[in-house]
Design a protein around this motif. Structure first.
Motif, short mmCIF file in Angstrom:
data_model
loop_
_atom_site.label_atom_id
_atom_site.label_comp_id
_atom_site.label_asym_id
_atom_site.label_seq_id
_atom_site.Cartn_x
_atom_site.Cartn_y
_atom_site.Cartn_z
N LYS A 19 -7.55 -6.90 -14.55
CA LYS A 19 -7.85 -7.48 -15.27
C LYS A 19 -8.28 -8.95 -14.15
O LYS A 19 -9.64 -9.55 -14.24
N TYR A 20 -7.39 -8.98 -13.43
CA TYR A 20 -7.48 -10.06 -12.54
C TYR A 20 -7.74 -9.88 -11.23
O TYR A 20 -8.05 -10.73 -10.49
N GLY A 21 -7.58 -8.73 -11.26
CA GLY A 21 -8.65 -8.14 -9.41
C GLY A 21 -9.91 -8.34 -8.52
O GLY A 21 -11.07 -7.93 -10.37
N ARG A 37 0.94 -13.32 -6.62
CA ARG A 37 2.04 -14.46 -6.36
C ARG A 37 3.41 -14.28 -6.08
O ARG A 37 3.54 -15.21 -5.46
N GLU A 38 3.65 -12.98 -6.68
CA GLU A 38 5.08 -13.35 -7.09
C GLU A 38 6.34 -12.65 -6.09
O GLU A 38 5.95 -11.36 -5.53
N ARG A 39 6.62 -13.79 -4.89
CA ARG A 39 7.24 -12.99 -3.38
C ARG A 39 8.67 -11.94 -3.98
O ARG A 39 8.60 -10.75 -3.37
N LEU A 76 -1.75 4.26 2.69
CA LEU A 76 -1.38 3.10 2.43
C LEU A 76 -0.37 1.73 3.29
O LEU A 76 0.14 0.64 3.56
N LYS A 77 -0.67 1.99 4.81
CA LYS A 77 -0.29 1.46 6.09
C LYS A 77 -1.04 0.03 6.44
O LYS A 77 -0.62 -0.75 6.89
N ASP A 78 -2.51 0.38 5.83
CA ASP A 78 -3.41 -0.24 6.02
C ASP A 78 -3.17 -1.89 4.58
O ASP A 78 -3.82 -2.35 5.10
N LEU A 79 -1.95 -1.44 3.67
CA LEU A 79 -1.69 -2.39 2.63
C LEU A 79 -0.94 -3.53 3.19
O LEU A 79 0.05 -2.91 3.36
N HIS A 80 -0.90 -4.67 2.83
CA HIS A 80 -0.26 -5.43 2.79
C HIS A 80 1.11 -5.30 1.37
O HIS A 80 0.87 -4.74 0.47
N PRO A 81 2.18 -5.28 1.52
CA PRO A 81 3.15 -5.23 0.81
C PRO A 81 2.98 -5.32 -0.63
O PRO A 81 3.12 -5.68 -1.92
N CYS A 82 2.23 -6.78 -0.87
CA CYS A 82 1.88 -6.86 -2.18
C CYS A 82 0.59 -6.94 -3.40
O CYS A 82 0.35 -7.22 -4.09
#
Length: 120
Positions: A19-21, A37-39, A76-82
């Motif tokens: 919905k929001y992505g 947005r939530e750490r 996966l290695k190219d993605l940010h943890p969030c």
């Protein structure tokens, strides 16, 4: 196989990402990307797959899912943890090679991250 910590399991995560992505459409897959947005939720990127019945029989859907899981494990290695990623397989995905699926997922991710103004 995706590790358990990288699998999206809750329907709320799927719903929020879709919905929001940011959505990018490729010939055989649709890629939705959302950065949480939530750490406290940043324990690694989460990836979810949507393989609906129009993709084919159960055997064909499972084959597409296995191929997409393998492709996403490499990314996966190219993605940010969030990052939260949902990949929706389109019916034509059952007829293409794994290499072509990987290329489409990479292109979709790159476009979505560019649209989101990512610092990568």
């Amino acid at each position: 196989m995706l590790s358990a910590r990288n699998r999206m399991r809750r329907s709320l995560e799927f719903d929020a990402t879709v919905k929001y992505g940011i959505r990018t459409v490729q010939p055989d897959v649709i890629v939705h990307v959302r950065r949480s947005r939530e750490r406290d939720e940043c324990e690694g990127p989460h990836v979810g797959l949507i393989i609906a019945k129009p993709v084919g029989t159960a055997v064909e859907r499972h084959r597409v899912a296995r191929r997409l899981r393998h492709v996403t494990r490499l990314l996966l290695k190219d993605l940010h943890p969030c990052d939260q990623v949902v990949i929706r397989a389109l019916p034509s995905s059952r007829h293409v090679s794994s290499a072509w699926l990987e290329q489409q997922v990479r292109r979709g991710l790159r476009r979505a991250l560019d649209l989101a103004g990512s610092d990568r």
